[in-house]
Design a protein around this motif. Structure first.
Motif, PDB file in Angstrom:
ATOM      1  N   PHE A  52       0.828  -1.202   0.000  1.00  0.00           N
ATOM      2  CA  PHE A  52       0.000   0.000   0.000  1.00  0.00           C
ATOM      3  C   PHE A  52       0.867   1.258   0.000  1.00  0.00           C
ATOM      4  O   PHE A  52       0.639   2.189  -0.777  1.00  0.00           O
ATOM      5  N   VAL A  53       1.877   1.279   0.859  1.00  0.00           N
ATOM      6  CA  VAL A  53       2.747   2.451   0.952  1.00  0.00           C
ATOM      7  C   VAL A  53       3.506   2.647  -0.354  1.00  0.00           C
ATOM      8  O   VAL A  53       3.606   3.757  -0.882  1.00  0.00           O
ATOM      9  N   THR A  54       4.050   1.547  -0.893  1.00  0.00           N
ATOM     10  CA  THR A  54       4.828   1.641  -2.130  1.00  0.00           C
ATOM     11  C   THR A  54       3.977   2.136  -3.289  1.00  0.00           C
ATOM     12  O   THR A  54       4.387   3.026  -4.048  1.00  0.00           O
ATOM     13  N   LEU A  55       2.781   1.569  -3.439  1.00  0.00           N
ATOM     14  CA  LEU A  55       1.909   1.958  -4.546  1.00  0.00           C
ATOM     15  C   LEU A  55       1.444   3.402  -4.400  1.00  0.00           C
ATOM     16  O   LEU A  55       1.382   4.146  -5.392  1.00  0.00           O
ATOM     17  N   SER A  56       1.118   3.813  -3.185  1.00  0.00           N
ATOM     18  CA  SER A  56       0.662   5.187  -2.966  1.00  0.00           C
ATOM     19  C   SER A  56       1.764   6.185  -3.290  1.00  0.00           C
ATOM     20  O   SER A  56       1.541   7.196  -3.966  1.00  0.00           O
ATOM     21  N   ILE A  57       2.981   5.893  -2.822  1.00  0.00           N
ATOM     22  CA  ILE A  57       4.101   6.797  -3.095  1.00  0.00           C
ATOM     23  C   ILE A  57       4.414   6.850  -4.585  1.00  0.00           C
ATOM     24  O   ILE A  57       4.738   7.915  -5.124  1.00  0.00           O
ATOM     25  N   SER A  58       4.305   5.710  -5.271  1.00  0.00           N
ATOM     26  CA  SER A  58       4.612   5.702  -6.709  1.00  0.00           C
ATOM     27  C   SER A  58       3.659   6.603  -7.480  1.00  0.00           C
ATOM     28  O   SER A  58       4.066   7.294  -8.416  1.00  0.00           O
ATOM     29  N   VAL A  59       2.374   6.615  -7.087  1.00  0.00           N
ATOM     30  CA  VAL A  59       1.410   7.498  -7.742  1.00  0.00           C
ATOM     31  C   VAL A  59       1.772   8.960  -7.491  1.00  0.00           C
ATOM     32  O   VAL A  59       1.733   9.796  -8.400  1.00  0.00           O
ATOM     33  N   CYS A 111       0.560  15.727 -18.355  1.00  0.00           N
ATOM     34  CA  CYS A 111      -0.397  14.645 -18.181  1.00  0.00           C
ATOM     35  C   CYS A 111      -1.636  15.165 -17.468  1.00  0.00           C
ATOM     36  O   CYS A 111      -1.746  16.348 -17.150  1.00  0.00           O
ATOM     37  N   GLU A 112      -2.579  14.265 -17.173  1.00  0.00           N
ATOM     38  CA  GLU A 112      -3.868  14.692 -16.633  1.00  0.00           C
ATOM     39  C   GLU A 112      -3.749  15.421 -15.305  1.00  0.00           C
ATOM     40  O   GLU A 112      -4.557  16.307 -15.006  1.00  0.00           O
ATOM     41  N   CYS A 113      -2.752  15.072 -14.496  1.00  0.00           N
ATOM     42  CA  CYS A 113      -2.614  15.722 -13.179  1.00  0.00           C
ATOM     43  C   CYS A 113      -2.360  17.218 -13.327  1.00  0.00           C
ATOM     44  O   CYS A 113      -2.962  18.033 -12.626  1.00  0.00           O
ATOM     45  N   GLY A 114      -1.462  17.586 -14.226  1.00  0.00           N
ATOM     46  CA  GLY A 114      -1.132  18.990 -14.413  1.00  0.00           C
ATOM     47  C   GLY A 114      -2.197  19.774 -15.140  1.00  0.00           C
ATOM     48  O   GLY A 114      -2.228  21.012 -15.060  1.00  0.00           O
ATOM     49  N   ASN A 115      -3.077  19.077 -15.852  1.00  0.00           N
ATOM     50  CA  ASN A 115      -4.110  19.786 -16.597  1.00  0.00           C
ATOM     51  C   ASN A 115      -5.212  20.344 -15.703  1.00  0.00           C
ATOM     52  O   ASN A 115      -5.922  21.268 -16.102  1.00  0.00           O
ATOM     53  N   VAL A 116      -5.366  19.794 -14.500  1.00  0.00           N
ATOM     54  CA  VAL A 116      -6.432  20.286 -13.614  1.00  0.00           C
ATOM     55  C   VAL A 116      -6.164  21.726 -13.173  1.00  0.00           C
ATOM     56  O   VAL A 116      -7.029  22.595 -13.350  1.00  0.00           O
ATOM     57  N   PRO A 117      -4.994  22.032 -12.606  1.00  0.00           N
ATOM     58  CA  PRO A 117      -4.759  23.447 -12.258  1.00  0.00           C
ATOM     59  C   PRO A 117      -4.747  24.358 -13.475  1.00  0.00           C
ATOM     60  O   PRO A 117      -5.169  25.518 -13.395  1.00  0.00           O
ATOM     61  N   LEU A 118      -4.284  23.853 -14.615  1.00  0.00           N
ATOM     62  CA  LEU A 118      -4.286  24.668 -15.829  1.00  0.00           C
ATOM     63  C   LEU A 118      -5.712  24.965 -16.273  1.00  0.00           C
ATOM     64  O   LEU A 118      -6.030  26.098 -16.675  1.00  0.00           O
ATOM     65  N   ALA A 119      -6.585  23.968 -16.207  1.00  0.00           N
ATOM     66  CA  ALA A 119      -7.989  24.183 -16.571  1.00  0.00           C
ATOM     67  C   ALA A 119      -8.659  25.166 -15.617  1.00  0.00           C
ATOM     68  O   ALA A 119      -9.483  25.989 -16.035  1.00  0.00           O
ATOM     69  N   SER A 269      -4.451   4.310 -11.665  1.00  0.00           N
ATOM     70  CA  SER A 269      -4.232   5.770 -11.714  1.00  0.00           C
ATOM     71  C   SER A 269      -2.838   6.113 -12.242  1.00  0.00           C
ATOM     72  O   SER A 269      -2.111   6.924 -11.675  1.00  0.00           O
ATOM     73  N   ILE A 270      -2.475   5.508 -13.355  1.00  0.00           N
ATOM     74  CA  ILE A 270      -1.145   5.718 -13.911  1.00  0.00           C
ATOM     75  C   ILE A 270      -1.148   6.892 -14.878  1.00  0.00           C
ATOM     76  O   ILE A 270      -2.168   7.171 -15.528  1.00  0.00           O
ATOM     77  N   CYS A 271      -0.031   7.589 -14.971  1.00  0.00           N
ATOM     78  CA  CYS A 271       0.079   8.777 -15.804  1.00  0.00           C
ATOM     79  C   CYS A 271      -0.107   8.422 -17.279  1.00  0.00           C
ATOM     80  O   CYS A 271       0.385   7.392 -17.758  1.00  0.00           O
ATOM     81  N   SER A 272      -0.792   9.291 -18.016  1.00  0.00           N
ATOM     82  CA  SER A 272      -1.063   9.027 -19.431  1.00  0.00           C
ATOM     83  C   SER A 272       0.201   9.007 -20.276  1.00  0.00           C
ATOM     84  O   SER A 272       0.211   8.429 -21.362  1.00  0.00           O
ATOM     85  N   ASN A 273       1.272   9.626 -19.783  1.00  0.00           N
ATOM     86  CA  ASN A 273       2.509   9.656 -20.560  1.00  0.00           C
ATOM     87  C   ASN A 273       3.242   8.319 -20.567  1.00  0.00           C
ATOM     88  O   ASN A 273       4.130   8.113 -21.401  1.00  0.00           O
ATOM     89  N   VAL A 274       2.888   7.430 -19.651  1.00  0.00           N
ATOM     90  CA  VAL A 274       3.587   6.140 -19.580  1.00  0.00           C
ATOM     91  C   VAL A 274       2.634   4.954 -19.531  1.00  0.00           C
ATOM     92  O   VAL A 274       3.086   3.809 -19.445  1.00  0.00           O
TER      93      VAL A 274
END
Length: 340
Positions: A52-59, A111-119, A269-274
């Protein structure tokens, strides 16, 4: 909401939000836990907790650079670009505006994460809610990094890249059209974000751009980081609770393979770039339509993305968006499995 009634630019708040402090404390504790986990006794830190910790940190690690990049781009749009710079260059026809906005991601490899503040910044600068949604859902797929990585993973012959681009473009423009017809588009936004937009920037007229940029960076970071940490934690929790072997057993069914990989995209919840390289390993097990559904649905809707979107849109709006994107992605995947 027409362009003349679009929400006005919002001013940066003077004090950092408590959410930023809480979020930083949480992620700091998680990192410390992970750092000391290898030396901890097995009965102290179970494998499930460690996963759980590893997966959460990776996201978080995967998403954090793009969140900061999106915030910086939002600051550029709101403060450093001349007033009306973007709006004056967009077509007057609403449909044409949405088409152009859906291709804006080609210039902004975020990727999608950065598009939210931009939107959020685009709404504050005068774009309608429907127009900002078009950009928000198209940009993670229609950007050069995502296109290149998908091509490297699957090539041109499989058709997966073409279907991904076409699906992302059509779904984003459909969402933009649907919400452009909404009678009260401001009701789609959270009250807190509406209040921020309604403040306008007249209070900051005497402040320099650097000071305003710093204030806006603090404000956006306070909104984005806690949501990111919560979303990453939920994604890690569900990934440890749901066995991937169960999903893989469904891969040979034209219907269940699509639904299984959409569920996987929502969870990981993986980044669209990868994400293309991640799903490549499933290519021999799942049908092509399921792969396309994963690559279209995931960048638009996943646990982490919903947590970030909740900073701007109401819960009811997010439920509607999830249903629209899910139905369209499933229809696209099923059409490819049965007709192609």
């Amino acid at each position: 909401m027409s362009r003349t009634t679009a929400l006005r630019p919002f001013a940066a708040r003077k004090r950092p939000g408590r959410g930023l402090i809480v979020g930083l404390v949480i992620i700091g504790l998680v990192i410390l836990l992970r750092a000391f986990a290898p030396e901890a006794p097995a009965d102290t830190l179970a494998d499930t907790v460690r996963d759980f910790v590893t997966l959460s940190i990776s996201v978080v690690i995967e998403s954090l650079p793009f969140v900061f990049l999106g915030i910086v781009l939002s600051i550029v749009v709101q403060i450093w670009l001349p007033e009306g710079f973007l709006l004056r260059r967009l077509p007057k026809n609403p449909a044409a505006r949405r088409v152009v906005l859906s291709l804006l991601g080609m210039l902004l490899p975020v990727c999608e994460c950065g598009n939210v503040p931009l939107a959020r910044g685009l709404i504050a600068k005068g774009l309608t809610v429907g127009e900002s949604m078009t950009f928000l859902f198209a940009a993670p797929i229609l950007n050069p990094v995502t296109i290149i990585t998908t091509q490297q993973a699957f090539g041109w012959d499989s058709g997966i890249l073409v279907w991904r681009i076409a699906g992302g473009f059509l779904i984003a423009n459909l969402i933009g059209y649907i919400y452009s017809r909404h009678p009260k588009p401001e009701s789609l936004l959270t009250p807190r974000f509406q209040d921020a937009c309604a403040l306008g920037d007249h209070h900051d007229a005497a402040d320099g751009k650097i000071k305003r940029s710093a204030g806006l960076f603090t404000k956006e970071t306070s909104a984005m980081l806690p949501a990111l940490f919560i979303g990453a934690g939920l994604a890690g929790l569900i990934q440890t609770a749901v066995s991937r072997e169960v999903l893989v057993t469904l891969g040979s069914s034209p219907v269940w393979s699509v639904l299984a990989l959409m569920a996987l995209a929502f969870v990981v919840s993986i980044c669209s770039n990868v994400d293309a390289f991640f799903i490549l390993s499933f290519g021999a097990t799942f049908m092509p339509g399921a792969i396309v559904a994963f690559l279209v649905f995931g960048p638009m809707i996943d646990i982490k993305m919903l947590a970030l979107l909740r900073t701007t849109f109401t819960a009811k709006t997010l439920v509607q968006l999830t249903l629209i994107v899910a139905l369209c992605s499933a229809a696209l995947g099923l059409a490819i499995n049965y007709a192609v």
